[in-house]
Structure formats: structure tokens, C-alpha cells
Motif scaffolding. Structure first.
Motif, short mmCIF file in Angstrom:
data_model
loop_
_atom_site.label_atom_id
_atom_site.label_comp_id
_atom_site.label_asym_id
_atom_site.label_seq_id
_atom_site.Cartn_x
_atom_site.Cartn_y
_atom_site.Cartn_z
N ALA A 1 31.50 19.73 55.21
CA ALA A 1 31.16 18.50 55.94
C ALA A 1 32.28 17.50 55.72
N THR A 2 32.40 16.56 56.64
CA THR A 2 33.39 15.49 56.46
C THR A 2 32.87 14.48 55.44
N VAL A 3 33.80 13.78 54.85
CA VAL A 3 33.46 12.76 53.86
C VAL A 3 33.39 11.43 54.56
N SER A 4 32.29 10.71 54.37
CA SER A 4 32.17 9.37 54.93
C SER A 4 33.04 8.43 54.13
N ARG A 5 33.81 7.63 54.82
CA ARG A 5 34.69 6.67 54.18
C ARG A 5 34.28 5.28 54.58
#
Length: 71
Positions: free
Chosen positions: A65-69
Motif C-alpha cells: 500500500a502507499t504511505v499517507s504523507r
């Protein structure tokens, strides 16, 4: 950053493709990504390693999954 915006640090075309796919899908297994994008497993592992090393993707129990920034 909008949900579909790709970070500037993701430079390769394959990296952008995988990142955008994960942003759209949320979480996906290696086989899901491979089937959807038509990339070899070796290519995907290389791209995912790069995205993980730069902090854009994380491994989850379901796959990747992508990392929320923060904005």
C-alpha cells in the motif's frame, strides 16, 4: 497531495505506474499488481523495493500500500 498525485521523487515510469495503481486500489498483493499491470515479478519486486526504500510504499499483511504523507 491529491489522492492520485504522484510524488516528484518517483522518477521511473514503472515506479509511477505501480504507485498510481496502489493509490487507486488501496492495497494489493504482488500477484494482483502483476496481473493488473502485466509486469514481471522480478520487475515488480525491484520497483516495490525502490518505492519502499524511499518511503512511498509499505508492506502490509495483504500485500502493498502507499504511505499517507502529511500535506
Amino acid at each position: 497531495m491529491s489522492q492520485r498525485q504522484i510524488p516528484n521523487e518517483v522518477a521511473s515510469a514503472r515506479g509511477k505506474l505501480v504507485y498510481l495503481y496502489l493509490r487507486t486500489e488501496g492495497t494489493a498483493s504482488l500477484s494482483d499488481i502483476q496481473a493488473a499491470l502485466g509486469l514481471s515479478q522480478l520487475t515488480l519486486l525491484t520497483v516495490l523495493r525502490s518505492l519502499r526504500e524511499t518511503g512511498h510504499v509499505r508492506r502490509t499483511t495483504e500485500g502493498f500500500a502507499t504511505v499517507s504523507r502529511p500535506a
